[in-house]
Design a protein around this motif. Structure first.
Motif, short mmCIF file in Angstrom:
data_model
loop_
_atom_site.label_atom_id
_atom_site.label_comp_id
_atom_site.label_asym_id
_atom_site.label_seq_id
_atom_site.Cartn_x
_atom_site.Cartn_y
_atom_site.Cartn_z
N GLY A 140 33.96 42.35 35.15
CA GLY A 140 33.25 43.35 34.37
C GLY A 140 33.67 43.42 32.92
O GLY A 140 33.19 44.28 32.18
N GLY A 141 34.57 42.55 32.51
CA GLY A 141 34.98 42.51 31.10
C GLY A 141 36.07 43.48 30.73
O GLY A 141 36.32 43.73 29.56
N VAL A 142 36.78 44.04 31.73
CA VAL A 142 37.84 45.01 31.45
C VAL A 142 39.13 44.27 31.08
O VAL A 142 39.47 43.24 31.67
CB VAL A 142 38.09 45.90 32.68
N LEU A 143 39.85 44.79 30.11
CA LEU A 143 41.13 44.22 29.67
C LEU A 143 42.22 44.71 30.61
O LEU A 143 42.43 45.91 30.76
CB LEU A 143 41.42 44.63 28.23
N LEU A 144 42.94 43.78 31.26
CA LEU A 144 43.83 44.12 32.37
C LEU A 144 45.31 44.10 32.02
O LEU A 144 46.15 44.05 32.91
CB LEU A 144 43.58 43.16 33.54
N GLY A 145 45.65 44.13 30.74
CA GLY A 145 47.06 44.05 30.36
C GLY A 145 47.90 45.23 30.78
O GLY A 145 49.12 45.19 30.69
N HIS A 146 47.28 46.31 31.28
CA HIS A 146 48.02 47.51 31.67
C HIS A 146 47.77 47.89 33.11
O HIS A 146 48.05 49.01 33.52
CB HIS A 146 47.67 48.65 30.72
N LEU A 147 47.25 46.94 33.89
CA LEU A 147 47.12 47.12 35.33
C LEU A 147 48.33 46.48 36.01
O LEU A 147 48.64 45.32 35.75
CB LEU A 147 45.82 46.46 35.83
N SER A 148 49.01 47.25 36.85
CA SER A 148 50.25 46.78 37.48
C SER A 148 50.11 46.62 38.98
O SER A 148 49.36 47.36 39.63
CB SER A 148 51.40 47.76 37.18
#
Length: 372
Positions: A140-148
């Protein structure tokens, strides 16, 4: 923003329900690890499209501030049924499938599909459901740098019972959404919030986490939108004092204020209690009756529903509405334009089964707005 005053006879908002932030279950916090690098590095100047994830710095150089969503991510287990079972009764489902969802992930994916840079701060387990959610968000184009990933807890999940008219009943199991958060969020997560254009929150993660990020946003002048969906308990006063736009549906508004919300006049009276809480903008989702934005000191702005050609599944429609409103807001649209944009997005959402799969792309929303 004014501080909260107490209301006699309103148990959900009374002084006796003032409570400390949730005490989080202890677990192996050092094992909590990001899925991708925190903030993706800017690509080399000679190759501006080298990375699919532009950095915050690059975005801000182009005057594009991202939306940051902090919240839950669930694996939604859908069962299609003719009716809800009675107590002690077993019935058969027509079909069943597992799709990515959760209010936070839904809203983040909506932002991504609406072509606005969107970061998601959340937690999943180190399991198949977690990977399902990661793939859906990335798609979906979400930036995942802060998903743990949190190995000590399973990914949250929900059972969604979908009836033939598109209405649903949902049972949520919190999993990694509700435990194993660090007592103090990493500075990288707070910094991405401070540099956002808008912060979007819900109530499917601990209140203590929402309070931390809302305070960080407020200190940096970032507007905070709180979707009331999630936990049924009273909203902590600490959190409400950081909120710019409070967004309940009519049922949530009634529960939190202790007042009926069946007529527009009753809605207005319930909203007045929110004003007394210090929240000066209340965005009420009214389902098939549309929506209304109440701004203290101004006349309410009403938005009728944009009729859908078919209604297959209302799951995620409220999340789509709130996220689309937030995207329009950070892009500088008027409040009336924000409501209309959100209504169009929600109309498209209910025509597709599933939560994240039903989030519309921007081109579809624009096309619908041009036709109505």
């Amino acid at each position: 923003m004014k501080s909260l005053t107490r209301f006699p006879g309103s148990p959900a908002l009374s002084h006796h329900h003032r409570r400390r932030p949730h005490q989080l279950p202890s677990c192996s916090i050092p094992k909590r690890r990001p899925i991708h690098a925190s903030v993706p590095s800017p690509p080399p100047a000679s190759s501006p499209s080298a990375s699919p994830y532009p950095s915050l710095t690059a975005q801000q150089q182009n005057n594009v501030k991202p939306m940051v969503v902090v919240g839950s991510a669930n694996a939604d287990i859908y069962v299609e049924i003719d009716r809800l079972p009675m107590v002690g009764e077993t019935i058969s489902a027509r079909t069943g499938q597992t799709l990515a969802g959760g209010k936070g992930a839904n809203q983040a994916c909506c932002g991504g599909k609406l072509a606005h840079p969107t970061y998601f701060v959340g937690q999943v387990g180190d399991d198949a459901h977690g990977r399902l959610i990661e793939e859906a968000l990335e798609g979906g184009g979400v930036l995942l740098g802060h998903l743990s990933r949190v190995p000590a807890a399973p990914t949250g999940h929900a059972v969604v019972m979908l009836q033939p008219d598109g209405q649903n009943s949902i049972i949520i199991v919190g999993g990694a959404n509700m435990c194993c958060w660090p007592e103090r969020l990493p500075e990288k997560d707070l910094e991405v919030v401070r540099r956002a254009g808008v912060l979007l929150l819900q109530r499917e993660i601990p209140d203590s986490v929402n309070i931390q990020v809302a305070e960080a946003a407020k200190s940096a002048g970032v507007p905070v939108i709180l979707d009331a969906g999630g936990m049924e308990g009273p909203i902590p006063l600490e959190l409400l004092n950081f909120v710019d736009v409070f967004s309940p549906n009519e049922i949530e508004l009634a529960r939190l204020t202790g007042l009926p919300t069946e007529t527009f006049e009753q809605l207005s009276q319930a909203v007045k209690k929110c004003y007394e809480m210090g929240v000066e903008q209340v965005l009420v989702k009214l389902g098939g009756k549309g929506s209304a934005l109440f701004i203290k000191g101004d006349e309410p702005i009403k938005q009728p529903v944009i009729e859908a050609s078919k209604v297959l599944d209302t799951t995620g429609a409220g999340d789509t509405f709130t996220a689309a409103f937030a995207v329009a807001l950070v892009e500088g649209k008027t409040r009336k334009e924000c409501l209309r944009f959100a209504a169009a997005a929600a109309s498209l959402c209910v025509q597709v089964k599933g939560a994240i799969p039903s989030m519309p792309e921007r081109s579809a929303v624009v096309k619908l707005l041009q036709s109505v």
